[in-house]
Every structure is written in structure tokens, then in C-alpha cells.
Write an enzyme that holds these catalytic residues in place. Structure first.
Site, mmCIF file in Angstrom:
data_model
loop_
_atom_site.group_PDB
_atom_site.id
_atom_site.type_symbol
_atom_site.label_atom_id
_atom_site.label_comp_id
_atom_site.label_asym_id
_atom_site.label_seq_id
_atom_site.Cartn_x
_atom_site.Cartn_y
_atom_site.Cartn_z
ATOM 1 C CG LEU A 75 -2.035 -0.917 1.231
ATOM 2 C CD1 LEU A 75 -2.651 -0.954 2.630
ATOM 3 C CD2 LEU A 75 -2.853 -0.978 0.102
ATOM 4 C CG ASP A 76 0.320 4.375 -2.921
ATOM 5 O OD1 ASP A 76 1.052 3.681 -3.185
ATOM 6 O OD2 ASP A 76 -0.439 4.955 -3.245
ATOM 7 C CE LYS A 77 5.879 8.505 4.744
ATOM 8 N NZ LYS A 77 7.029 9.766 4.381
#
Length: 244
Positions: A75-77
Site C-alpha cells: 500500500l502507498d505510504k
């Protein structure tokens, strides 16, 4: 989607310190899989900028296993919510095949977007490619040279100039939901790359709400609770805490 947080097996003994506080964020655990409620604001693995990442805390999630779990996807940051980890080599390999195959993993993301679509549901088909080497993971829509990318969306609520969407990625391109929403004219609130976060000051309002798949004979179907930073925005669009 059902929350299977109570369906857990294996050795429940704690394995030393938990510096990132990940154990209370375990939504589901069996002998092969952990589903973690990823907090927003921390990268899942090491990048060129270094710093603390989620993987640094995985030793606290061994729960009796000899080795810590490993990421099955990313998942993105700044995206929160359901993150799947494999606990054994066999499970990690099987999860890799599941996530690589079209339609084998059901993902639902909740987003608060600015403005919002005029229709109540639809599909965004916009091919994506990396912008350039200097921008790393930043993506652009490119109908001539991009990879096929498709997102299904449905409006769950509206209010105060925002909309609450359920977004389902048919494909799994980097930043797909973020750039598709912006391309369609309703950027995700708090997006610093494709939206207007520099002016709004909001955190990214994108949450991996639910994930479901079958591994072997075990059905895994998990829902992540709404993060604190999205509660106000969702509330403007009609969400109520008792709704989950």
C-alpha cells in the site's frame, strides 16, 4: 465484507518488543496469513529515502513462527487499511500468485474525493505509465503507451462539496486509484501528488477498507476500521460511526 478479526489460530505468545505497535492492529491471523490494519504515514518497505518502515516491526508479528511474516502486496505510504502478510514460504508464494491473477483478490477502498462524479457509479478506463525516472513511482495517463488500467467506483454518500466513494481496482497499477480519480475530475482529498493537498493541508483520504480471497480451503474476508483522519470527511458525506 465480514471482519474475521476473531478467527485466529497458532501460537499467540508475544515475540519480544513491538516498537511500532503493530500487534493491536492485527485484524486477522491464521497459520498462513496475517491481515494488518496499516496506519497512514508510514511506508511498507525500504525506499531510496530510508527511514523507519512497516517491515521494521514485523518481528513482533511472528506469533511463535521462526521467521517474521512478509508482505504479500503493498500500500502507498499515506494509504491506510488492510495489508496482507504471508507467514510461511508456501503461503507467501501462494499469495503472490493470487495477487498477480486477475479477479482472485477482492479489494474495496474508501475514498473522500473533492467535488465528485455526477453519476452514482461507473468505471474509469485510463492506461497508466511512469511519468519519468526522476519522479520514481509518479504515474501519468497515456492512452498510446500506458498499461491498461481500470477502476470501478460507486458513490456511497455526498455532502459539503465532497463525495464518499467505494473504489474497486480491477487492475493493480501503482497509484491507480489516486490518478484515476484525479483524471476523472474528482481528486482524492489530501493527495499531494495528483490532488490539492498543498492547499488543503489534509491527509490522504484513501483507505483499504476491505479485502477478501481464498487461500487453500480458507476464506479470508476482512474489514479495516475507519481511520481517525477520515472520520470527519466521511461524516460530511453521510457516514456515521455506527456504520463501521
Amino acid at each position: 465484507m465480514a471482519n474475521d478479526a476473531g478467527k485466529r489460530s497458532g501460537n499467540g505468545a508475544e515475540d519480544g518488543p513491538d516498537p511500532l505497535g503493530l500487534r493491536p492492529r492485527v485484524l486477522y491471523r491464521d497459520d498462513a496469513v496475517i491481515v494488518l490494519d496499516k496506519p497512514a504515514g508510514i511506508a511498507v518497505h525500504k525506499g531510496p529515502k530510508g527511514g523507519i518502515v512497516l517491515e521494521d516491526g514485523f518481528d513482533a508479528l511472528r506469533f511463535g513462527q521462526a521467521q517474521p511474516p512478509q508482505l504479500a502486496h503493498r500500500l502507498d505510504k499515506d494509504t491506510s487499511g488492510c495489508l496482507v502478510l504471508g507467514r510461511t514460504g508456501e503461503a507467501i508464494a501462494a499469495l503472490g500468485r493470487l495477487f498477480a491473477a486477475k479477479g482472485r483478490v477482492e479489494k474495496h477502498y474508501w475514498a473522500v474525493v473533492q467535488g465528485g462524479p455526477t453519476a452514482d457509479e461507473g468505471t474509469i478506463d485510463a492506461p497508466l505509465r511512469k511519468r519519468d525516472a526522476a519522479r520514481g513511482w509518479w504515474m501519468v495517463v497515456d492512452h498510446a503507451n500506458g498499461q491498461p488500467s481500470s477502476t470501478i467506483w460507486r458513490v456511497l454518500g455526498r455532502g459539503a462539496g465532497f463525495a464518499w466513494l467505494d473504489m474497486i481496482p480491477v487492475t493493480g497499477r501503482t497509484h491507480q486509484l489516486r490518478i484515476h480519480a484525479a483524471h476523472a475530475g474528482f481528486p482524492i482529498l489530501g493527495d499531494p501528488i495528483y490532488g490539492q493537498a498543498a492547499r488543503s493541508g489534509a491527509h490522504l483520504h484513501l483507505h483499504a477498507r476491505g479485502i477478501a480471497f481464498t487461500l487453500g480451503h480458507q476464506r479470508v474476508d476482512v474489514t479495516a476500521p475507519v481511520p481517525d483522519h477520515m472520520r470527519a470527511g466521511l461524516g460530511l458525506c453521510g457516514w456515521r460511526p455506527e456504520a463501521g
